[in-house]
Scaffold this motif. Structure first.
Motif, PDB file in Angstrom:
ATOM      1  N   GLU A  43      -9.258   1.526  -1.206  1.00  0.00           N
ATOM      2  CA  GLU A  43      -8.647   2.835  -0.905  1.00  0.00           C
ATOM      3  C   GLU A  43      -9.471   3.543   0.160  1.00  0.00           C
ATOM      4  O   GLU A  43     -10.694   3.608   0.043  1.00  0.00           O
ATOM      5  CB  GLU A  43      -8.615   3.663  -2.208  1.00  0.00           C
ATOM      6  N   ASP A  44      -8.814   4.069   1.187  1.00  0.00           N
ATOM      7  CA  ASP A  44      -9.547   4.763   2.244  1.00  0.00           C
ATOM      8  C   ASP A  44      -9.588   6.275   2.052  1.00  0.00           C
ATOM      9  O   ASP A  44     -10.287   6.967   2.790  1.00  0.00           O
ATOM     10  CB  ASP A  44      -8.951   4.432   3.615  1.00  0.00           C
TER      11      ASP A  44
ATOM     12  N   ASP B 105      -4.458   0.329  -2.257  1.00  0.00           N
ATOM     13  CA  ASP B 105      -3.701   1.301  -1.471  1.00  0.00           C
ATOM     14  C   ASP B 105      -2.897   0.527  -0.415  1.00  0.00           C
ATOM     15  O   ASP B 105      -3.334  -0.532   0.046  1.00  0.00           O
ATOM     16  CB  ASP B 105      -4.704   2.252  -0.802  1.00  0.00           C
TER      17      ASP B 105
ATOM     18  N   ASN C 139      -1.586   1.962   2.634  1.00  0.00           N
ATOM     19  CA  ASN C 139      -1.967   2.394   3.982  1.00  0.00           C
ATOM     20  C   ASN C 139      -3.482   2.395   4.123  1.00  0.00           C
ATOM     21  O   ASN C 139      -4.163   3.316   3.701  1.00  0.00           O
ATOM     22  CB  ASN C 139      -1.406   3.789   4.276  1.00  0.00           C
ATOM     23  N   LEU C 140      -3.992   1.351   4.740  1.00  0.00           N
ATOM     24  CA  LEU C 140      -5.436   1.183   4.937  1.00  0.00           C
ATOM     25  C   LEU C 140      -5.726   1.163   6.431  1.00  0.00           C
ATOM     26  O   LEU C 140      -4.835   0.872   7.234  1.00  0.00           O
ATOM     27  CB  LEU C 140      -5.895  -0.132   4.283  1.00  0.00           C
TER      28      LEU C 140
END
Ligand code: MN
Length: 129
Positions: free
Chosen positions: A9-10, A53, A55-56
């Motif tokens: 996760e970013d 996640d 969207n990385l």
């Protein structure tokens, strides 16, 4: 022994939220902030479950799960998508890419707990009551 869960996760707020939930449930948590380091950590540590996640910053979560499921050492680790793209067809897209399950963000504690326990034996964790 504590079950170990890797979260890729970013977003630091999402990371913190999930960390809080997992720690309160008695799991040990591993963290990676992009897909490439997440895959490296998965191969090194062989976690019991992986949350991803979509969207990385580098490769997206769909590519992450594709590579996990192509690796014979990692393919049996349950992989759960966590995404805020609660758009029509998103769940199907995640499952088609190889995810074992899917959760929409913001993730609720009970949903995360039920999903993890579906894949891991409950006695795997020290449940703090
Ligand atoms: Mn993200």
């Amino acid at each position: 022994m504590l079950a170990r869960i890797l979260y890729i996760e970013d977003n630091l707020l999402n990371m913190r939220l999930v960390r809080k939930i997992l720690v309160s449930m008695g799991y040990a948590m591993l963290e990676a902030m992009d897909g490439t380091s997440g895959l490296q950590l998965a191969a090194q540590e062989m976690p019991d479950l992986i949350l991803v996640d979509i969207n990385l910053p580098d490769i997206d979560g769909l590519e992450v799960v594709k590579r996990l499921k192509e690796d014979h050492r990692l393919m049996n680790i349950p992989a759960v998508a966590l995404t805020s793209n609660a758009m029509h067809g998103d769940r199907e897209r995640c499952l088609a890419a190889g995810f074992d399950s899917y959760l929409a963000k913001p993730v609720a504690r009970v949903e995360l707990k039920n999903t993890i326990e579906h894949f891991l034996k409950p006695n795997h964790a020290h449940v703090a009551v």
